[in-house]
Design a protein around this motif. Structure first.
Motif, PDB file in Angstrom:
ATOM      1  N   GLU A  70       0.824  -1.211   0.000  1.00 60.34           N
ATOM      2  CA  GLU A  70       0.000   0.000   0.000  1.00 60.34           C
ATOM      3  C   GLU A  70       0.859   1.263   0.000  1.00 60.34           C
ATOM      4  O   GLU A  70       0.509   2.269  -0.615  1.00 60.34           O
ATOM      5  CB  GLU A  70      -0.927   0.011   1.211  1.00 60.34           C
ATOM      6  CG  GLU A  70      -1.789   1.252   1.309  1.00 60.34           C
ATOM      7  CD  GLU A  70      -2.679   1.251   2.524  1.00 60.34           C
ATOM      8  OE1 GLU A  70      -3.181   2.337   2.864  1.00 60.34           O
ATOM      9  OE2 GLU A  70      -2.880   0.196   3.143  1.00 60.34           O
ATOM     10  N   PHE A  71       1.990   1.212   0.687  1.00 58.89           N
ATOM     11  CA  PHE A  71       2.856   2.379   0.767  1.00 58.89           C
ATOM     12  C   PHE A  71       3.961   2.359  -0.287  1.00 58.89           C
ATOM     13  O   PHE A  71       4.919   3.118  -0.215  1.00 58.89           O
ATOM     14  CB  PHE A  71       3.430   2.521   2.174  1.00 58.89           C
ATOM     15  CG  PHE A  71       2.409   3.025   3.150  1.00 58.89           C
ATOM     16  CD1 PHE A  71       2.145   4.382   3.270  1.00 58.89           C
ATOM     17  CD2 PHE A  71       1.681   2.135   3.913  1.00 58.89           C
ATOM     18  CE1 PHE A  71       1.188   4.848   4.157  1.00 58.89           C
ATOM     19  CE2 PHE A  71       0.718   2.590   4.814  1.00 58.89           C
ATOM     20  CZ  PHE A  71       0.471   3.945   4.927  1.00 58.89           C
ATOM     21  N   GLY A  72       3.822   1.483  -1.291  1.00 57.33           N
ATOM     22  CA  GLY A  72       4.678   1.531  -2.464  1.00 57.33           C
ATOM     23  C   GLY A  72       5.967   0.741  -2.423  1.00 57.33           C
ATOM     24  O   GLY A  72       6.810   0.911  -3.295  1.00 57.33           O
ATOM     25  N   LEU A  73       6.125  -0.141  -1.440  1.00 52.11           N
ATOM     26  CA  LEU A  73       7.337  -0.949  -1.395  1.00 52.11           C
ATOM     27  C   LEU A  73       7.216  -2.095  -2.385  1.00 52.11           C
ATOM     28  O   LEU A  73       6.287  -2.887  -2.323  1.00 52.11           O
ATOM     29  CB  LEU A  73       7.582  -1.485   0.019  1.00 52.11           C
ATOM     30  CG  LEU A  73       8.901  -2.209   0.234  1.00 52.11           C
ATOM     31  CD1 LEU A  73      10.080  -1.257   0.024  1.00 52.11           C
ATOM     32  CD2 LEU A  73       8.955  -2.796   1.631  1.00 52.11           C
ATOM     33  N   LYS A  74       8.162  -2.179  -3.272  1.00 58.04           N
ATOM     34  CA  LYS A  74       8.158  -3.241  -4.280  1.00 58.04           C
ATOM     35  C   LYS A  74       8.838  -4.486  -3.706  1.00 58.04           C
ATOM     36  O   LYS A  74       9.908  -4.405  -3.128  1.00 58.04           O
ATOM     37  CB  LYS A  74       8.890  -2.782  -5.525  1.00 58.04           C
ATOM     38  CG  LYS A  74       8.293  -1.515  -6.132  1.00 58.04           C
ATOM     39  CD  LYS A  74       8.111  -1.655  -7.591  1.00 58.04           C
ATOM     40  CE  LYS A  74       7.629  -0.404  -8.258  1.00 58.04           C
ATOM     41  NZ  LYS A  74       6.332   0.036  -7.942  1.00 58.04           N
ATOM     42  N   GLU A  75       8.199  -5.613  -3.860  1.00 61.64           N
ATOM     43  CA  GLU A  75       8.709  -6.904  -3.391  1.00 61.64           C
ATOM     44  C   GLU A  75       9.155  -6.871  -1.922  1.00 61.64           C
ATOM     45  O   GLU A  75      10.319  -7.108  -1.611  1.00 61.64           O
ATOM     46  CB  GLU A  75       9.857  -7.376  -4.280  1.00 61.64           C
ATOM     47  CG  GLU A  75       9.422  -7.633  -5.706  1.00 61.64           C
ATOM     48  CD  GLU A  75      10.553  -8.206  -6.552  1.00 61.64           C
ATOM     49  OE1 GLU A  75      11.386  -8.952  -6.012  1.00 61.64           O
ATOM     50  OE2 GLU A  75      10.571  -7.902  -7.748  1.00 61.64           O
ATOM     51  N   PRO A  76       8.217  -6.585  -1.008  1.00 64.37           N
ATOM     52  CA  PRO A  76       8.572  -6.578   0.416  1.00 64.37           C
ATOM     53  C   PRO A  76       8.999  -7.966   0.880  1.00 64.37           C
ATOM     54  O   PRO A  76       8.410  -8.968   0.486  1.00 64.37           O
ATOM     55  CB  PRO A  76       7.285  -6.129   1.098  1.00 64.37           C
ATOM     56  CG  PRO A  76       6.202  -6.376   0.117  1.00 64.37           C
ATOM     57  CD  PRO A  76       6.809  -6.330  -1.242  1.00 64.37           C
ATOM     58  N   LYS A  77      10.055  -8.010   1.699  1.00 62.89           N
ATOM     59  CA  LYS A  77      10.584  -9.290   2.149  1.00 62.89           C
ATOM     60  C   LYS A  77      10.702  -9.413   3.661  1.00 62.89           C
ATOM     61  O   LYS A  77      10.766 -10.517   4.179  1.00 62.89           O
ATOM     62  CB  LYS A  77      11.959  -9.531   1.518  1.00 62.89           C
ATOM     63  CG  LYS A  77      11.896  -9.687   0.017  1.00 62.89           C
ATOM     64  CD  LYS A  77      13.258  -9.948  -0.559  1.00 62.89           C
ATOM     65  CE  LYS A  77      13.130 -10.061  -2.086  1.00 62.89           C
ATOM     66  NZ  LYS A  77      14.408 -10.009  -2.724  1.00 62.89           N
ATOM     67  N   SER A  78      10.768  -8.279   4.357  1.00 63.33           N
ATOM     68  CA  SER A  78      10.961  -8.350   5.802  1.00 63.33           C
ATOM     69  C   SER A  78      10.461  -7.066   6.470  1.00 63.33           C
ATOM     70  O   SER A  78      10.255  -6.054   5.810  1.00 63.33           O
ATOM     71  CB  SER A  78      12.439  -8.567   6.128  1.00 63.33           C
ATOM     72  OG  SER A  78      13.231  -7.558   5.544  1.00 63.33           O
TER      73      SER A  78
END
Length: 120
Positions: A70-78
């Motif tokens: 939602e806040f625009g982080l691409k490919e969140p991992k941790s």
């Protein structure tokens, strides 16, 4: 009232642990009192989420992914959390702490949220 800082990253959990260890050592005066940094956790991807049968567990895990996206982080991992232990902010306030993590982890690799609500 407590103040929590949530940090969502596109950094793998193992690399994040190492980098947070360096940050803790470099800023030990901050994380030994005014701020408490908690251990990082994995953000599951959609394929991993599909394998979870328990409804509540799936919801809890999926929430982390959705917030990061939602806040625009691409490919969140941790992700990891920081609690404000001293609200008088003797050295750095929450915005300045956010800047420390952006600088140390890379501006494009992290989003920092205050109380899980506002991007700071």
């Amino acid at each position: 009232m407590s103040i929590d800082i949530a940090c969502y990253t596109s950094i793998s959990i193992d690399e994040l642990r190492e980098r947070l260890s360096v940050v803790r050592a470099k800023y030990d005066h901050l994380f030994d009192g005014p701020y408490l940094m908690f251990d990082p956790h994995i953000i599951l991807n959609r394929q991993q989420l599909a394998l979870i049968d328990d409804r509540v567990e799936k919801y809890n895990q999926e929430t982390k992914l959705l917030i990061a996206e939602e806040f625009g982080l691409k490919e969140p991992k941790s992700y990891f959390f920081i609690a404000v232990n001293d609200k008088s902010f003797p050295e750095l306030n929450t915005s300045e702490i956010a800047d420390v993590f952006r600088q140390e982890l890379g501006e494009g690799n992290i989003i920092v949220l205050l109380n899980g609500e506002d991007l700071i």
